[in-house]
Design an enzyme around this catalytic site. Structure first.
Site, PDB file in Angstrom:
ATOM      1  N   HIS A  26     -12.009  -5.429   8.211  1.00  0.00           N
ATOM      2  CA  HIS A  26     -12.673  -5.111   6.943  1.00  0.00           C
ATOM      3  C   HIS A  26     -13.884  -4.228   7.217  1.00  0.00           C
ATOM      4  O   HIS A  26     -14.838  -4.220   6.461  1.00  0.00           O
ATOM      5  CB  HIS A  26     -13.135  -6.382   6.213  1.00  0.00           C
ATOM      6  CG  HIS A  26     -12.018  -7.286   5.787  1.00  0.00           C
ATOM      7  ND1 HIS A  26     -11.330  -8.094   6.661  1.00  0.00           N
ATOM      8  CD2 HIS A  26     -11.459  -7.506   4.569  1.00  0.00           C
ATOM      9  CE1 HIS A  26     -10.415  -8.783   6.004  1.00  0.00           C
ATOM     10  NE2 HIS A  26     -10.454  -8.448   4.736  1.00  0.00           N
ATOM     11  N   GLU A  82       0.797  -1.228   0.000  1.00  0.00           N
ATOM     12  CA  GLU A  82       0.000   0.000   0.000  1.00  0.00           C
ATOM     13  C   GLU A  82       0.828   1.277   0.000  1.00  0.00           C
ATOM     14  O   GLU A  82       0.422   2.284  -0.573  1.00  0.00           O
ATOM     15  CB  GLU A  82      -0.968   0.013   1.191  1.00  0.00           C
ATOM     16  CG  GLU A  82      -2.158  -0.926   1.040  1.00  0.00           C
ATOM     17  CD  GLU A  82      -1.845  -2.375   1.377  1.00  0.00           C
ATOM     18  OE1 GLU A  82      -0.713  -2.653   1.825  1.00  0.00           O
ATOM     19  OE2 GLU A  82      -2.717  -3.236   1.194  1.00  0.00           O
TER      20      GLU A  82
END
Lengths: 343, 328
Positions: free
Chosen positions: B129, B60
């Protein structure tokens, strides 16, 4: 054949495609970097400036690398010791002094950042920060943009060996390897990350790290200007041929303390430092130029005097230049923001 | 005008901007061949090729950092973080770099990057999540942050973000992707960044929020109006940064009673700043203490259904809080 009737064997630099004028110019920038650095150490000691982070011992590789790039087109992402590099690609001693004195006209940051945090859109020196190695993915992004727009350029990024442990080095290198991007990673391995020596940073070789990312990693003597020049030149040729990145590990030694806030003799010996002064790449390059018959002590004295004057003028000019207005602190958070700031 | 899902509106915004400007490109994990794990980028690689819809390595910080580098030399990258929960490795690039590039270079360089990241829970995503990371980035000058709750706003705000000269974090709510449908113009329009939006005019209480929970607020307001005759004024912040201070103050003055609602946890959340603005600017217009209804101060949302339900906001929870405030 020369006028004595003997065959002229081309000098090493000529074999690499460098003219006498170019190598003398390269030497000039190394020396300018050194003189600039020394002056800043003095200015800090004298209380004229707040801080200096030094690159003494690293100028040879910096200037040599710059000369191997296209200084009209390529993008540069230097790290904080790269004074000789940024001057080789066009930044002037006055501009750097304006940064050292944190004055309004400083083109790097308008007096906002510490010295050694370079940036100039005009010179394609991409603005940098202090958290180390964040510039590596940026260099990869610049190279990605060049590839997408089919531009015949490379991005060149430097960092220390300590920085080569950061995730951003690995993430950036891997991305560049996968996408075969025109970027050159040059590690200025100066043996110390502030106080921590190389063997406590890395158990292998920095250059070997390229293996894992699928592109060449090479190690050169950073005190050997022509070896660095050759490595960067070949890396650039590979990059523009579309063959992807290269990692170059240039071995050198940080002859000065980390910064003006550092006492280096707390973690290394005077003898070790003195031993490394004997390997100084600038002296070595000067001897090379003399051995080629294109330089001599008189020319060297003249150059030293000229650079001293240039730096003196830059220092005086920056010292006398105005500070930014205090309220300019509020400017440039966003595009077109008002005098009062943003919110 | 066409009715479409929230996720389709996000995709349409990217498609339109990529058609218009070849400097716009998308990069992220699984965004290419697969079209994203939620299908947000589905079809874009077929249309624009793998050079402009880039499947990146799983890293990322590089996704953000490479996008930032490209943005500095004139590209307009849209970097996708697969889940906002996985965005934290990129935090240094976003906060130390993107946010400070214009400022630190004295306006010489700029960084027109968009980072898209799905936020929010209620999908049995468990701790990693489901998060709402707004408060991590909120309060970082140099960043803009938007969080749409309708399909219309999603398209309009994303188009505004792509064309913004500064870095924008686009927090899309993953629960909204399929649940929310709405009319979306098929032509070019933008929703301005930094402007809040009055969703409902009312006279008894003011509700201020953003993103998915606003749907609960609207439903609760309808019911309270019918059942109890309570009239709620609802303000969607839309942009978390910059906050629309004037709109907040105006909305408070309408009723003198304020409820702030968000799914991100209460302490240090956006609501804390909104409530500080109210205290600074219009304390004496208040007829009741400021009330906040937010996610609980636990690290993140558990996956077990009753625990997830406990964490999540709902129409009923919002309705009860609104009722209490009206009764004060």
């Amino acid at each position: 054949m020369n006028d004595q009737g003997t065959v002229h064997t081309p000098h090493e630099h000529e074999q690499l495609g460098l003219t006498n004028g170019q190598v003398i110019d390269m030497y000039k920038y190394m020396l300018l970097g050194r003189k600039f650095d020394e002056r800043n150490l003095l200015l800090q000691r004298a209380g004229k400036i707040n801080f200096h982070v030094s690159g003494i011992g690293q100028e040879t590789a910096q200037a040599a690398a710059a000369f191997a790039l296209d200084r009209e087109k390529d993008y540069f992402l230097p790290y904080y010791r790269d004074y000789a590099f940024v001057m080789s690609v066009g930044m002037t001693p006055r501009e750097l002094m304006l940064s050292a004195f944190a004055k309004a006209e400083d083109p790097n940051s308008g007096g906002r950042q510490m010295p050694g945090h370079f940036g100039s859109k005009r010179l394609r020196i991409v603005t940098g920060s202090s958290p180390v190695t964040t510039q590596v993915p940026h260099a990869v992004g610049v190279a990605l943009s060049a590839k997408m727009r089919k531009q015949d350029i490379v991005s060149f990024v430097t960092f220390g060996e300590g920085s080569s442990n950061q995730g951003d080095f690995h993430e950036g290198a891997n991305f560049a390897g996968v996408h075969k991007l025109p970027v050159i990673f040059m590690c200025e391995n100066n043996q110390y990350a502030i106080s921590v020596p190389l063997h406590k940073q890395i158990s292998g070789k920095v250059s070997d790290r390229a293996l894992g990312y699928g592109f060449p990693g090479i190690r050169v003597d950073g005190n050997d200007a022509l070896a660095v020049y050759k490595a960067v030149k070949e890396a650039r040729e590979r990059a523009v041929r579309g063959e992807g990145p290269t990692l170059i590990e240039a071995l050198m030694y940080r002859l000065s303390p980390h910064s003006t806030s550092d006492n280096d003799l707390a973690y290394r010996t005077k003898e070790e430092v003195e031993e490394n002064w004997k390997k100084d790449g600038i002296v070595r390059f000067k001897q090379y130029l003399i051995s080629c018959g294109i330089w001599d002590e008189e020319k060297d004295s003249d150059l030293q005097a000229q650079l001293a004057l240039e730096i003196k003028e830059a220092t005086e000019s920056a010292d006398n230049a105005p500070f930014p207005k205090p309220e300019d602190t509020l400017k440039h958070v966003y595009a077109g923001d008002s005098e009062e700031g943003v919110y | 005008m066409a009715e479409m899902e929230y996720i389709d509106a996000i995709r349409l915004a990217m498609k339109e901007e990529m058609e218009k400007d070849e400097n716009v490109f998308v990069l992220g994990e699984d965004v290419g061949v697969k079209g994203g794990v939620f299908t947000t980028t589905k079809g874009l690689q077929d249309q624009f090729g793998e050079e402009r819809v880039i499947d990146t390595p799983l890293a990322e910080s590089a996704i953000a950092g490479v996008a930032i580098g490209a943005a500095m030399v004139g590209m307009k990258p849209i970097a996708e973080m697969q889940y906002s929960d996985f965005m934290l490795p990129a935090t240094n690039q976003i906060i130390s770099e993107a946010a400070k590039i214009r400022y630190r270079s004295n306006n010489d360089w700029s960084c027109p990057v968009v980072v898209r990241a799905p936020i929010g829970g209620g999908i049995f995503g468990g701790l990693y999540h489901s998060q709402c990371p707004e408060s991590i980035f909120f309060g970082t000058p140099g960043l803009k942050i938007v969080a749409p709750f309708t399909a219309y706003d999603a398209k309009g705000l994303l188009k505004a973000a792509i064309n913004d000269p500064d870095p924008v974090l686009f927090f899309e709510n993953k629960k909204c992707y399929r649940m929310i449908k709405g009319d979306v113009p098929l032509d070019d329009y933008t929703v301005p960044i930094g402007k809040a939006n009055v969703l409902r005019e009312g006279t008894d209480i003011t509700v201020i929020g953003y993103s998915m929970p606003l749907h609960f607020c609207l439903q609760a307001a309808e019911e309270l109006e019918k059942e109890e005759g309570i009239s709620a004024h609802i303000l969607d912040l839309r942009s978390l940064q910059p906050l629309d201070r004037d709109a907040i103050i105006e909305a408070v003055r309408k009723t003198g009673k304020v409820l702030i609602v968000h799914e991100d946890n209460k302490t240090g959340g956006v609501g804390a700043e909104v409530s500080a603005i109210i205290s600074e600017e219009c304390l004496f217009d208040l007829d009741a203490p400021i009330k906040r209804l937010c996610g609980p101060d636990v690290p993140a949302m558990p996956i077990s259904p009753p625990m997830e339900k406990f964490f999540m906001l709902s129409k009923d929870k919002v309705k009860q809080a609104m009722h209490e405030l009206a009764d004060y």
